[in-house]
Design a protein around this motif. Sequence first.
Motif, PDB file in Angstrom:
ATOM      1  N   GLY A  14     -11.507  21.321  -8.227  1.00  0.00           N
ATOM      2  CA  GLY A  14     -10.800  20.238  -7.553  1.00  0.00           C
ATOM      3  C   GLY A  14      -9.971  20.725  -6.376  1.00  0.00           C
ATOM      4  N   LEU A  15      -9.459  21.944  -6.472  1.00  0.00           N
ATOM      5  CA  LEU A  15      -8.697  22.502  -5.359  1.00  0.00           C
ATOM      6  C   LEU A  15      -9.605  22.953  -4.216  1.00  0.00           C
ATOM      7  N   VAL A  16     -10.789  23.435  -4.546  1.00  0.00           N
ATOM      8  CA  VAL A  16     -11.721  23.911  -3.517  1.00  0.00           C
ATOM      9  C   VAL A  16     -12.392  22.747  -2.807  1.00  0.00           C
ATOM     10  N   VAL A  17     -12.825  21.745  -3.577  1.00  0.00           N
ATOM     11  CA  VAL A  17     -13.520  20.590  -3.015  1.00  0.00           C
ATOM     12  C   VAL A  17     -12.504  19.455  -2.892  1.00  0.00           C
ATOM     13  N   ALA A  18     -12.174  19.062  -1.687  1.00  0.00           N
ATOM     14  CA  ALA A  18     -11.143  18.048  -1.479  1.00  0.00           C
ATOM     15  C   ALA A  18     -11.671  16.624  -1.686  1.00  0.00           C
ATOM     16  N   ASN A  19     -12.946  16.405  -1.404  1.00  0.00           N
ATOM     17  CA  ASN A  19     -13.532  15.069  -1.503  1.00  0.00           C
ATOM     18  C   ASN A  19     -14.912  15.139  -2.140  1.00  0.00           C
ATOM     19  N   ILE A  20     -15.276  14.051  -2.817  1.00  0.00           N
ATOM     20  CA  ILE A  20     -16.626  13.903  -3.352  1.00  0.00           C
ATOM     21  C   ILE A  20     -17.270  12.734  -2.625  1.00  0.00           C
ATOM     22  N   VAL A  36     -34.765  -5.534   2.305  1.00  0.00           N
ATOM     23  CA  VAL A  36     -33.912  -4.819   3.239  1.00  0.00           C
ATOM     24  C   VAL A  36     -32.794  -4.158   2.428  1.00  0.00           C
ATOM     25  N   THR A  37     -32.655  -2.857   2.604  1.00  0.00           N
ATOM     26  CA  THR A  37     -31.623  -2.114   1.888  1.00  0.00           C
ATOM     27  C   THR A  37     -30.664  -1.458   2.869  1.00  0.00           C
ATOM     28  N   LYS A  38     -29.504  -1.135   2.352  1.00  0.00           N
ATOM     29  CA  LYS A  38     -28.462  -0.518   3.168  1.00  0.00           C
ATOM     30  C   LYS A  38     -27.877   0.647   2.382  1.00  0.00           C
ATOM     31  N   LYS A  39     -27.758   1.802   3.032  1.00  0.00           N
ATOM     32  CA  LYS A  39     -27.125   2.962   2.404  1.00  0.00           C
ATOM     33  C   LYS A  39     -25.644   2.959   2.760  1.00  0.00           C
ATOM     34  N   GLU A  40     -24.835   3.083   1.727  1.00  0.00           N
ATOM     35  CA  GLU A  40     -23.391   3.066   1.913  1.00  0.00           C
ATOM     36  C   GLU A  40     -22.809   4.334   1.311  1.00  0.00           C
ATOM     37  N   GLU A  41     -22.063   5.072   2.109  1.00  0.00           N
ATOM     38  CA  GLU A  41     -21.481   6.322   1.644  1.00  0.00           C
ATOM     39  C   GLU A  41     -20.006   6.100   1.312  1.00  0.00           C
ATOM     40  N   LYS A  42     -19.632   6.499   0.113  1.00  0.00           N
ATOM     41  CA  LYS A  42     -18.240   6.384  -0.325  1.00  0.00           C
ATOM     42  C   LYS A  42     -17.680   7.783  -0.514  1.00  0.00           C
TER      43      LYS A  42
END
Length: 69
Positions: A14-20, A36-42
């Motif tokens: 968790g300290l090394v990787v700040a975001n997932i 029709v599809t849409k890719k959404e990145e969170k």
Amino acid sequence: MLVGVILIVLGIAGLVVANISITEQKTVLDAGPLKVTKKEEKTIPIPTIAGIVAVVVGLGLVIIGRSRR
């Protein structure tokens, strides 16, 4: 003691990787053969304090586990 080691590893990760980042594919329109599809990145942030707490608690569990043996 095993839980302590797991918490230490997860805390360091968790300290090394700040975001997932997670990519979701959502269907916007579904009309028969037409789709029709849409890719959404969170992005999920991991608080630094959570990593520190996990490492400290894990170390405490490992020390307690060793002293009981």
